[in-house]
Each structure stands twice: as C-alpha cells, then as structure tokens.
Enzyme design. Structure first.
Site, short mmCIF file in Angstrom:
data_model
loop_
_atom_site.label_atom_id
_atom_site.label_comp_id
_atom_site.label_asym_id
_atom_site.label_seq_id
_atom_site.Cartn_x
_atom_site.Cartn_y
_atom_site.Cartn_z
N GLU A 212 -3.60 -5.92 7.17
CA GLU A 212 -2.22 -5.42 7.13
C GLU A 212 -2.21 -4.29 6.12
OE1 GLU A 212 0.53 -6.28 8.84
OE2 GLU A 212 -0.38 -7.86 10.02
N CYS A 246 5.75 -1.44 2.29
CA CYS A 246 4.76 -0.83 3.18
C CYS A 246 5.41 -0.16 4.38
CB CYS A 246 3.76 -1.88 3.64
SG CYS A 246 4.54 -3.28 4.44
P1 NAD Z 1 -3.29 -4.61 -4.39
O1 NAD Z 1 -3.77 -3.71 -5.49
O2 NAD Z 1 -2.44 -5.77 -4.74
O3 NAD Z 1 -4.56 -5.07 -3.58
C1 NAD Z 1 -4.45 -6.00 -2.53
C2 NAD Z 1 -5.44 -7.10 -2.77
O4 NAD Z 1 -6.76 -6.58 -2.75
C3 NAD Z 1 -5.27 -7.81 -4.11
O5 NAD Z 1 -5.25 -9.20 -3.90
C4 NAD Z 1 -6.45 -7.34 -4.91
O6 NAD Z 1 -6.91 -8.32 -5.82
C5 NAD Z 1 -7.50 -7.06 -3.87
N1 NAD Z 1 -8.44 -6.04 -4.29
C6 NAD Z 1 -8.19 -4.92 -5.00
N2 NAD Z 1 -9.31 -4.21 -5.19
C7 NAD Z 1 -10.31 -4.91 -4.59
C8 NAD Z 1 -11.72 -4.68 -4.44
N3 NAD Z 1 -12.33 -3.60 -4.94
N4 NAD Z 1 -12.44 -5.59 -3.76
C9 NAD Z 1 -11.85 -6.67 -3.25
N5 NAD Z 1 -10.51 -6.94 -3.37
C10 NAD Z 1 -9.76 -6.07 -4.03
O7 NAD Z 1 -2.47 -3.82 -3.34
P2 NAD Z 1 -2.54 -2.31 -2.97
O8 NAD Z 1 -3.81 -2.03 -2.27
O9 NAD Z 1 -2.11 -1.46 -4.11
O10 NAD Z 1 -1.32 -2.38 -1.93
C11 NAD Z 1 -0.67 -1.26 -1.55
C12 NAD Z 1 -1.00 -0.95 -0.13
O11 NAD Z 1 -0.79 -2.10 0.66
C13 NAD Z 1 -0.15 0.12 0.46
O12 NAD Z 1 -0.96 0.96 1.25
C14 NAD Z 1 0.80 -0.63 1.35
O13 NAD Z 1 1.33 0.11 2.41
C15 NAD Z 1 -0.05 -1.75 1.80
N6 NAD Z 1 0.76 -2.89 2.19
C16 NAD Z 1 0.77 -3.24 3.50
C17 NAD Z 1 1.56 -4.28 3.90
C18 NAD Z 1 1.60 -4.73 5.33
O14 NAD Z 1 2.19 -5.78 5.57
N7 NAD Z 1 1.01 -4.01 6.26
C19 NAD Z 1 2.34 -4.96 2.98
C20 NAD Z 1 2.28 -4.57 1.65
C21 NAD Z 1 1.48 -3.53 1.26
#
Ligand code: NAD
Length: 458
Positions: A212, A246
């Site tokens: 997602e 998102c």
């Molecule tokens: P985040 O930083 O919370 O990361 C998401 C998860 O990935 C966390 O649990 C984190 O611990 C893990 N993570 C981070 N770096 C990692 C790595 N190197 N290796 C393994 N795991 C790792 O979230 P984010 O990425 O900043 O979220 C923002 C993005 O998420 C935006 O692009 C947003 O559009 C998208 N998003 C999508 C949805 C959806 O439902 N499609 C919902 C919310 C956010």
C-alpha cells in the site's frame, strides 16, 4: 527485540498457526470481539496517543481512525461467515459427474508493517482482515508514531491471544530482521523505496506481498462545478491530518481562466475551517517530526505562494499553503508532498488535464470535480489510478465494498471489507469426482474414436 528473539517469535507463531488455533470461525470471531473491546475500553488512550504523535483532534482521531477500526470489526463480524464458506462453481461436461468448489483458507503467518500517518488504522485495519481470514499475525507499527506504537504494543497482548497475534516494535533494524524470516504474506503500508526493500526480501521466500504505497494524487477541477462544495471538499481532504494522508489531493489541475476563482474559494474554506489563527487551532494537526517539517519547509523555497507559507519546524507546524504553478522540476512537483502544501497547476483547457495526469506514474487516488458527465466519462475511461472519487475527496475510503489499493507505482493488491479477507486468503480449488462410472475414453490405448469423442467434449 534482537534478531534471535525475532526469529524465535516467528517460528513459534508458525507452529501456532500449524496447530490450527486460528482456523475455527468462532475463535476468529471471539478474537475480533476482543479487539473491539480493546478499543471501547481504551478510547481516550487512543485519542491521547494520536494527539501526541500528530496533534490530531478528537474528531479526526475518531472519524479517520478509531471509528473506522470499530466499524471494520463490525463489518467483518457480520459478513465473515459468508466470506469463509466454500463457493460452488460449475463443472464442465468433460469432467462430469463431479462437483467443484473453492474453499477459502488462511494463508498462514503474516507480517503487517504499518505506517505513521494513520498509525492505528493502517496497522489495525489489515490486522482485522488477517484475523477474519484465520491467519496468525505479527504486526510492526511505525516507529515514527511513537506513542501509538507503544500503545498498540501495550494493549494488543492484553486483549488478544498472544500465541496467535504479536507486536514487534522498532525501526529499520527490527523490520530488517523480520523480513529475513519466512512469512506466508507481507502486508506493507508506506513509501515506495521501502516497498521495494520489502518486495526484494519477500522474493527470497517467494512470499506474496500487498504494498500500500503512495504517490502524487491529482485533483482535476472543471469550471463547470459546484464551486462552494468543491472548495470545501478539497480543503477538507487536503488539510485533514495536516495533509499527511496517502490519498490527499497532492495537486490541483484547473483551467487558467478559472484558477483564481477556485483558489479564492479554497482560501475562504480554510478560513471557515481553521480561522485566522491556524497555529493555535486544535482542529489543525502537526507534522509527525522535525525531519518531515524541514522537508516540507524546503519545498516552499522560491515558490509562487498564493496563500499561507508560514512554518515553524520546532513546533512541527506548516500552515495550509497554496502554491500557484510551481516549476514542474521542483521538489514540490517531483515528490509526493505528504503535507499541507497544495500546488495549483493551470492548463489552457480542462481536457489537457488528462495527458498531464497520464504523463506521471499511476496515482493512488484521482479526484475529479465536474458537472459535465461527458468529461466525467472521458476521465474515468482514459486514466489509470488505484481509486477514483468524483465530486469529493477521500470519501470513497468509507465504503467497505470498494477495495482500496494502488496500481503501478502506487501499490500492489488491495483491502477493506471482503477485499481484505481475500488478500489474506488462499482459495483452494477442489474437484470431487463420482466413482460410479469411469468411461475409458481418457485412458490409453488411444484410438481414433476416442480422439473424435474427446474433440467433441472438450
Ligand atoms: P514509515 O517511515 O512509517 O515507514 C513504513 C514502515 O516501513 C515502518 O513500519 C518502518 O519501520 C518501515 N521501514 C522504514 N524503513 C525501512 C527499511 N529500510 N527497511 C525495512 N523497513 C523499513 O512510512 P513512510 O514510508 O514515511 O510513509 C509515507 C508513505 O506511505 C507515503 O508515500 C504515503 O503515501 C504512503 N502511505 C500509503 C498508504 C496507503 O494506504 N496506500 C497509507 C499511508 C501512507
């Protein structure tokens, strides 16, 4: 948790799945009811955690996270029995006499990696789907929403069976260790870069993934529109959670001749919603951390700011901001904004919005505001997006009958309602054949007659 503890937890959870603990429907329903109890008995704790992490008002916390989780549990409890029953399908003549059906079965032990912007909903909603489908689950809330992660790690083990549902808190190290383990499905919500890391790790075990992700969700606004309503709905869906949604409209596309009228109408709505002193308004949220505040503030440098533009990185405050016609090569237009800045891109005629939208990666959501049904049909038919909403913002998310997910760079797979159940389910195809007759037509020795008959039957 260190790497040994994580590996031990995963293998224990796998054994617990194999022992069949989560398969009976009553057990699934019982655990879902327990999950609901966790919410209802701790409502104020959720509001407090969301307020601390993201400055969420109680209204937003309830309407976009807490209430959604509870209604998703109710929806699953209501429909789960039907979803979990075998589905008969017809059997072609050549296979007769036979009966054929599809049996929904849990995938096994699944990993759910949550994101920080809706830290309760985005972790719990996939968990509800996984539980309804009879899986064992390990959830990894986002470390950036510190208070919500702590709260889930504290409450879930008090209410759910620890043998079948477990929380691992942590950041990159813990997630990396989890990803080394074999799961039967990984459900990840977050950004594209980490999505690729997840998919690479999953490939090692041939584990299927749901990703997602996000991206830049366009919002096309025709001049033939209910201006006041459109402006209210755009402002609501953009500045909810300070733009950290998102599916928030990332940028607007509008005809040049209509752009200033639309911008003025949106500004009026910002004023109606948040008043003159937005910084002290409790209904307006905060950016999750200083790093993201600084990222957003940097997007504003050298831009043509039509409204707002104030920020305070220490307070994690970025005002609702409208930027007119930013440079397409600027960071603001190259990256998903994921914050309260709204670029307005102008085109000569509104139909030019279609190639503009199609020139970018497929978005998670596409919004269209119009009263012109021909234009509406054209946009629906000629664009690709994970989801689309016509004449509103993120309201489509409230319909559990609409599967939610991305396409292309905005994600793989979908969930919500039955789609979530399906995501965590394998439909085993079963054929049962009768034994009272056994024509020899399929058995050697093959003859011309058998071939002729087979040609007729197949
Ligand atoms: P985040 O930083 O919370 O990361 C998401 C998860 O990935 C966390 O649990 C984190 O611990 C893990 N993570 C981070 N770096 C990692 C790595 N190197 N290796 C393994 N795991 C790792 O979230 P984010 O990425 O900043 O979220 C923002 C993005 O998420 C935006 O692009 C947003 O559009 C998208 N998003 C999508 C949805 C959806 O439902 N499609 C919902 C919310 C956010």
């Amino acid at each position: 948790m260190d790497s040994v503890e994580i590996a031990t937890l995963v293998s224990t959870m796998r054994e617990n799945f194999e022992s069949g603990l989560t398969r009976p429907l009553e057990k699934r329903a019982n655990q879902l009811k327990q999950l609901k109890r966790m919410f209802t008995e701790n409502e104020s704790k959720f509001y407090l955690a969301l307020e601390k992490d993201l400055g969420k008002s109680e209204y937003e916390a309830f309407s976009t996270e807490f209430g959604f989780c509870v209604s998703e549990i109710d929806h699953s409890l209501k429909h789960m029995e039907k979803w979990a029953s075998a589905e008969r399908v017809s059997s072609p003549l050549f296979t007769q006499p036979a009966s054929s059906y599809r049996v929904p079965q849990p995938l096994g032990t699944v990993l759910i990696i949550g994101a920080w912007n809706y830290p309760i909903l985005l972790t719990i909603s996939p968990l509800i789907a996984a539980m309804s489908a009879g899986n064992v689950a390990i959830i990894k809330p986002s470390e950036l929403a510190v208070e919500c992660s702590k709260l889930l790690a504290d409450l879930l083990p008090q209410y759910l069976d620890k043998k079948t549902y477990s929380v691992v808190e942590g950041a990159v190290d813990e997630t990396t260790e989890l990803l080394k383990c074999k799961f039967d499905h990984i459900f990840y919500t977050g950004g594209e870069a980490v999505g690729k890391i997840v998919m690479r790790a999953a490939a090692e075990h041939l584990t299927p993934v749901t990703l997602e992700l996000g991206g830049k969700s366009p919002c096309i606004v025709d001049s033939k529109v209910s201006l006041d309503t459109a402006a209210a709905r755009i402002a609501w869906s953009k500045w909810m959670n300070a733009g950290q949604t998102c599916v928030a409209p990332d940028y607007i596309v509008v005809e040049e001749a209509f752009a200033d009228t639309l911008i003025k109408a949106i500004i009026r709505k910002i004023d109606d919603f948040y008043g003159a002193n937005i910084r002290t308004n409790k209904d307006y949220g905060r950016i999750v951390n200083k790093r993201h505040s600084a990222r957003l503030a940097s997007y504003l440098a050298n831009q043509n700011i039509a409204f707002g533009g104030e920020y305070d990185e220490n307070e994690r405050f970025i005002a609702p901001t409208i930027v007119k016609n930013p440079d397409p090569a600027s960071d603001l237009m190259q990256n998903e904004i994921f914050g309260p800045i709204l670029p307005v891109i102008t085109v000569e005629k509104i139909s030019d919005a279609i190639p503009l939208v199609n020139s970018r990666a497929h978005p998670l959501a596409l919004y269209l505001y119009t009263k012109d049904s021909d234009f509406e049909k054209e946009v629906v038919a000629s664009t690709t997006a994970g989801n689309m909403c016509i004449n509103d913002g993120i309201m489509f998310m409230a319909n559990p009958n609409l599967p939610f997910g991305g396409v292309g760079n905005s994600g793989i797979g979908s969930y919500h309602g039955k789609a979530g159940f399906d995501t965590f389910t394998h439909y085993k195809s079963v054929m049962k054949r009768a034994t009272f007759i056994d024509p020899s037509i399929r058995y050697p020795p093959y003859t011309d007659f058998k071939l002729k008959m087979t040609r007729k039957l197949l």
